[in-house]
Write an enzyme that holds these catalytic residues in place. Structure first.
Site, PDB file in Angstrom:
ATOM      1  N   ASN A  28       0.634  -1.039   0.003  1.00 33.21           N
ATOM      2  CA  ASN A  28      -0.300  -0.017  -0.245  1.00 33.21           C
ATOM      3  C   ASN A  28       0.740   1.571  -0.696  1.00 33.21           C
ATOM      4  OD1 ASN A  28      -1.888   2.048   1.611  1.00 33.21           O
ATOM      5  ND2 ASN A  28      -2.778   1.540  -0.379  1.00 33.21           N
ATOM      6  N   HIS A  30       2.795   4.541  -0.915  1.00 31.82           N
ATOM      7  CA  HIS A  30       2.690   6.048  -0.197  1.00 31.82           C
ATOM      8  C   HIS A  30       4.361   6.959  -0.718  1.00 31.82           C
ATOM      9  CE1 HIS A  30       4.156   5.772   4.112  1.00 31.82           C
ATOM     10  NE2 HIS A  30       3.611   5.150   4.399  1.00 31.82           N
ATOM     11  N   GLY A  32       6.433   8.334   1.060  1.00 33.64           N
ATOM     12  CA  GLY A  32       7.339   7.582   2.161  1.00 33.64           C
ATOM     13  C   GLY A  32       7.657   6.486   2.128  1.00 33.64           C
ATOM     14  N   HIS A  33       6.350   5.511   1.380  1.00 36.30           N
ATOM     15  CA  HIS A  33       7.444   4.000   1.252  1.00 36.30           C
ATOM     16  C   HIS A  33       8.588   4.892   0.125  1.00 36.30           C
ATOM     17  CE1 HIS A  33       4.560   2.568   2.524  1.00 36.30           C
ATOM     18  NE2 HIS A  33       4.956   1.587   3.264  1.00 36.30           N
ATOM     19  N   ASP A 151       8.861   5.369  12.516  1.00 39.03           N
ATOM     20  CA  ASP A 151       8.623   3.937  12.323  1.00 39.03           C
ATOM     21  C   ASP A 151      10.180   4.835  13.676  1.00 39.03           C
ATOM     22  OD1 ASP A 151       5.898   2.525  11.268  1.00 39.03           O
ATOM     23  OD2 ASP A 151       7.655   3.672   9.954  1.00 39.03           O
ATOM     24  N   GLN A 154      11.031   1.575  15.674  1.00 40.62           N
ATOM     25  CA  GLN A 154      11.327   0.857  15.211  1.00 40.62           C
ATOM     26  C   GLN A 154      12.884   0.477  14.327  1.00 40.62           C
ATOM     27  OE1 GLN A 154       8.173  -1.608  12.054  1.00 40.62           O
ATOM     28  NE2 GLN A 154       9.503   0.031  11.290  1.00 40.62           N
TER      29      GLN A 154
HETATM   30  P1  AMP Z   1       4.989   0.023   6.704  1.00 42.45           P
HETATM   31  O1  AMP Z   1       4.441  -0.690   5.141  1.00 42.45           O
HETATM   32  O2  AMP Z   1       4.183   0.782   7.219  1.00 42.45           O
HETATM   33  O3  AMP Z   1       5.777  -1.120   7.328  1.00 42.45           O
HETATM   34  O4  AMP Z   1       7.119   0.719   6.605  1.00 42.45           O
HETATM   35  C1  AMP Z   1       7.357   0.349   5.859  1.00 42.45           C
HETATM   36  C2  AMP Z   1       8.503   1.055   5.762  1.00 42.45           C
HETATM   37  O5  AMP Z   1       8.805   2.950   5.343  1.00 42.45           O
HETATM   38  C3  AMP Z   1       9.705   1.545   7.136  1.00 42.45           C
HETATM   39  O6  AMP Z   1      10.672   1.917   7.141  1.00 42.45           O
HETATM   40  C4  AMP Z   1       8.466   2.550   7.453  1.00 42.45           C
HETATM   41  O7  AMP Z   1       9.090   3.579   8.563  1.00 42.45           O
HETATM   42  C5  AMP Z   1       8.751   3.606   6.205  1.00 42.45           C
HETATM   43  N1  AMP Z   1       7.888   4.289   6.390  1.00 42.45           N
HETATM   44  C6  AMP Z   1       6.640   4.605   6.536  1.00 42.45           C
HETATM   45  N2  AMP Z   1       5.587   5.446   6.513  1.00 42.45           N
HETATM   46  C7  AMP Z   1       6.463   6.223   6.527  1.00 42.45           C
HETATM   47  C8  AMP Z   1       6.810   8.300   5.623  1.00 42.45           C
HETATM   48  N3  AMP Z   1       5.781   8.496   5.854  1.00 42.45           N
HETATM   49  N4  AMP Z   1       7.962   8.582   5.414  1.00 42.45           N
HETATM   50  C9  AMP Z   1       9.166   7.624   5.697  1.00 42.45           C
HETATM   51  N5  AMP Z   1       9.120   6.569   6.004  1.00 42.45           N
HETATM   52  C10 AMP Z   1       7.751   6.028   5.783  1.00 42.45           C
END
Ligand code: AMP
Length: 282
Positions: A28, A30, A32-33, A151, A154
């Protein structure tokens, strides 16, 4: 972009390639990823991503089943960002049998903040990250993994795991990507109604306000911290949130700060059914 599902296919594809620069995600995707992916590409190694919604890090009442899955769009965005290999294991690839061996993270770090409100969360995270690392970095002398500061705890837990197990993996931190109003991007933002979305920015504002109050307190912070945090929680709750924590911690270990420590403010709160987290280094 190569798309592989099994660990053996992943190893076959990565075998002849160089050092991976790896971005683990739950999909999913966005901006950020995608920022993490671009950072991985910039590192000049082999950009690898994974998409896997990890059952092990969800509590029974949490949103594992409804977690948004947007496979086609995710593939397009990763390929456009320069991802060379996408590892998308199925449940049976990573957990062919119940995962009875687990990574138990340092409780001093993992039982507070997120760990207090999501017991077992970091065990689930560490266990899957270790499995993903062992799939992606097998046969490599070293590699890089990119994580988001969004995170924060984490990231610290993963860094300590890598250090304690002397994994030859450099952990690179990428800053939090935000919407124009300041809301940290998150897959869970998609759960918000229009009015909740407008309200959601209050979490990052609360962190900023608490951070400013903490800075203004100076050397009196240890004495004033709990009162400041309580006031911040009360203000957010008065707007209709249910706050798990809003807390000023020292960056080095997330424990209570002493005068002179570098600080971070961390928060987690629910708006309707949606739980959001954010943090700010101050
Ligand atoms: P997730 O898919 O939520 O497990 O996140 C995967 C990676 O993307 C993790 O390292 C998160 O910290 C990073 N991440 C999620 N949201 C953001 C964001 N808004 N800005 C930067 N990194 C992000």
């Amino acid at each position: 972009m190569h798309i592989v599902h099994s660990i053996s296919d992943l190893r076959a594809v990565l075998g002849p390639l160089g050092r991976p620069a790896f971005v683990p995600t739950m999909g999913n995707l966005h901006d950020g990823h995608i920022a993490l992916m671009r950072r991985a590409v910039q590192l000049g190694e082999v950009p690898v991503a994974s998409i896997f919604v990890n059952r092990l890090q969800f509590l029974p009442h949490e949103d594992f089943d409804s977690y948004p899955r947007t496979w086609d769009a995710d593939c397009e965005r990763l390929a456009a960002a320069g991802c060379q290999v996408l590892f998308a294991p199925r449940e049976r690839d990573l957990y062919p049998e119940p995962q009875t061996f687990k990574i138990l993270p340092d409780s001093q770090l993992a039982d507070l903040l997120e760990g207090e409100f999501r017991p077992g969360f970091f065990t689930g995270v560490c266990t899957v990250v270790m499995k993903l690392f062992s799939a992606v970095f097998a046969g490599k002398t070293s590699g890089i993994a990119v994580f988001g500061q969004k995170d924060y705890q984490q990231l610290m837990v993963v860094r300590r795991m890598v250090q304690q197990f002397t994994l030859p993996i450099d952990i690179v931190a990428n800053p939090t990507e935000r919407a124009p109003d300041g809301l940290a991007l998150s897959s869970r933002n998609g759960y918000l109604s229009a009015s909740e979305r407008a309200e959601a920015v209050a979490l990052s504002r609360a962190l900023r306000t608490l951070g400013e109050a903490a800075k203004a307190a100076g050397d009196a912070l240890p004495a004033q911290r709990e009162a400041l945090e309580q006031a911040a929680r009360a203000q957010l709750n008065a707007r209709g949130w249910q706050t798990d924590y809003l807390s000023v911690r020292r960056r080095s270990d997330l424990l209570a700060p002493k005068p002179g420590d570098a600080l971070v403010v961390l928060g987690a709160a629910r708006l309707g059914p949606t739980r959001l987290i954010d943090n700010l280094e101050i």
